[in-house]
Design an enzyme around this catalytic site. Structure first.
Site, mmCIF file in Angstrom:
data_model
loop_
_atom_site.group_PDB
_atom_site.id
_atom_site.type_symbol
_atom_site.label_atom_id
_atom_site.label_comp_id
_atom_site.label_asym_id
_atom_site.label_seq_id
_atom_site.Cartn_x
_atom_site.Cartn_y
_atom_site.Cartn_z
ATOM 1 N N PRO A 11 42.987 40.321 37.438
ATOM 2 C CG PRO A 11 40.388 39.976 37.755
ATOM 3 C CD PRO A 11 41.511 38.900 37.924
ATOM 4 C CG ASN A 12 42.214 45.521 36.927
ATOM 5 O OD1 ASN A 12 42.276 45.954 35.766
ATOM 6 N ND2 ASN A 12 40.950 45.351 37.134
ATOM 7 N NE ARG A 19 45.785 55.516 37.270
ATOM 8 C CZ ARG A 19 45.059 55.257 36.747
ATOM 9 N NH1 ARG A 19 45.097 55.258 35.407
ATOM 10 N NH2 ARG A 19 44.241 55.674 37.210
ATOM 11 C CE1 TYR A 24 45.528 45.966 45.868
ATOM 12 C CE2 TYR A 24 45.458 48.470 44.399
ATOM 13 C CZ TYR A 24 44.475 46.685 45.054
ATOM 14 O OH TYR A 24 43.642 46.810 44.942
ATOM 15 C CG ASN A 75 46.893 38.674 44.438
ATOM 16 O OD1 ASN A 75 45.580 38.359 44.154
ATOM 17 N ND2 ASN A 75 47.675 39.848 44.717
ATOM 18 C CB ALA A 78 37.965 41.562 41.337
ATOM 19 C CD GLU A 99 43.078 33.907 49.270
ATOM 20 O OE1 GLU A 99 42.392 32.708 49.916
ATOM 21 O OE2 GLU A 99 42.161 35.087 49.491
ATOM 22 C CG HIS A 101 44.348 39.451 49.006
ATOM 23 N ND1 HIS A 101 43.716 39.233 47.907
ATOM 24 C CD2 HIS A 101 43.681 37.787 49.966
ATOM 25 C CE1 HIS A 101 42.597 38.141 47.837
ATOM 26 N NE2 HIS A 101 43.203 37.379 48.618
ATOM 27 N NE ARG A 108 41.222 48.078 49.047
ATOM 28 C CZ ARG A 108 41.998 48.003 48.118
ATOM 29 N NH1 ARG A 108 42.260 46.578 48.016
ATOM 30 N NH2 ARG A 108 41.311 48.690 47.401
HETATM 31 O O1 CA2 Z 1 45.247 43.493 47.611
HETATM 32 C C1 CA2 Z 1 45.525 42.593 46.522
HETATM 33 O O2 CA2 Z 1 46.322 42.039 46.292
HETATM 34 C C2 CA2 Z 1 43.261 42.522 45.331
HETATM 35 O O3 CA2 Z 1 44.003 40.859 45.168
HETATM 36 C C3 CA2 Z 1 44.192 43.326 45.296
HETATM 37 C C4 CA2 Z 1 42.798 43.147 44.144
HETATM 38 C C5 CA2 Z 1 41.959 43.296 44.901
HETATM 39 O O4 CA2 Z 1 40.100 43.221 44.050
HETATM 40 C C6 CA2 Z 1 41.762 42.770 45.885
HETATM 41 O O5 CA2 Z 1 40.013 43.150 46.719
HETATM 42 C C7 CA2 Z 1 42.280 42.678 46.724
HETATM 43 C C8 CA2 Z 1 42.906 44.353 42.384
HETATM 44 C C9 CA2 Z 1 43.718 44.083 41.490
HETATM 45 C C10 CA2 Z 1 43.933 45.262 41.227
HETATM 46 O O6 CA2 Z 1 46.017 45.970 40.646
HETATM 47 C C11 CA2 Z 1 46.052 47.043 40.576
HETATM 48 C C12 CA2 Z 1 47.363 47.386 41.301
HETATM 49 C C13 CA2 Z 1 47.387 48.230 40.435
HETATM 50 C C14 CA2 Z 1 46.910 49.917 40.486
HETATM 51 C C15 CA2 Z 1 45.681 49.352 39.985
HETATM 52 C C16 CA2 Z 1 45.120 48.161 40.043
#
Ligand code: CA2
Length: 148
Positions: A11-12, A19, A24, A75, A78, A99, A101, A108
């Site tokens: 997700p996201n 963003r 990221y 990946n 969340a 896996e 990230h 974090r």
């Molecule tokens: O660091 C990672 O790749 C995560 O898997 C990213 C997840 C986060 O919940 C994990 O703890 C770590 C969040 C993905 C959201 O991605 C976004 C990317 C750009 C803007 C907003 C969200």
């Protein structure tokens, strides 16, 4: 080495590059898709690159991977920190799983330090930015070559 690698994104991650570039980076998920396809091709493999905001969809793709994929890069975003269901699905997949990230989850918030998926993953890459996906493809190629 032949075969397909499923690259699954939770997700996201569709917002990647649009963003929060401080956390990221500025590459989009489409950029990552192209780069992972090239990396897999360099190992004589192909990719199926997928993203969903829905837990059940990720699980259905992991089930499809049972017949269609030599390995999985995931990946779970969340869902990493919450989903026993994704762990259970990965436990029903026989091939190697890496896996990824993008951020260093260990630098974090505490809730990001635990991963259900790590209980199944053969390797975990965190904090290497989107390069982590390419490192994951290289590692899968090596694990698959060693297994054959
Ligand atoms: O660091 C990672 O790749 C995560 O898997 C990213 C997840 C986060 O919940 C994990 O703890 C770590 C969040 C993905 C959201 O991605 C976004 C990317 C750009 C803007 C907003 C969200």
């Amino acid at each position: 080495m032949t075969g397909t690698i499923f690259v699954l994104n939770g997700p996201n991650l569709n917002l990647l590059g649009k963003r929060q570039p401080g956390i990221y980076g500025s590459e989009t998920l489409a950029d990552v898709e192209v780069a992972t396809a090239r990396q897999a091709e360099s190992h004589g493999m192909s990719t199926r690159f997928l993203q969903s905001n829905a837990e059940h969809q990720l699980i259905d793709w992991i089930h499809e991977a049972r017949d269609q994929a030599a390995g999985i890069v995931i990946n779970p975003a969340a869902y990493t920190h919450t989903s026993v269901a994704i762990l259970d699905a990965l436990n029903a997949f026989d091939g190697p799983v890496i896996e990824v990230h993008i951020s260093n989850v260990h630098k974090r918030e505490e809730f990001r330090h635990h991963s259900f998926v790590s209980l199944r993953a053969d390797g975990v890459i965190a904090g290497c930015g989107t390069q982590g996906y390419l490192l994951a493809i290289d590692r899968l190629a090596k694990l698959l070559a060693d297994a054959n």
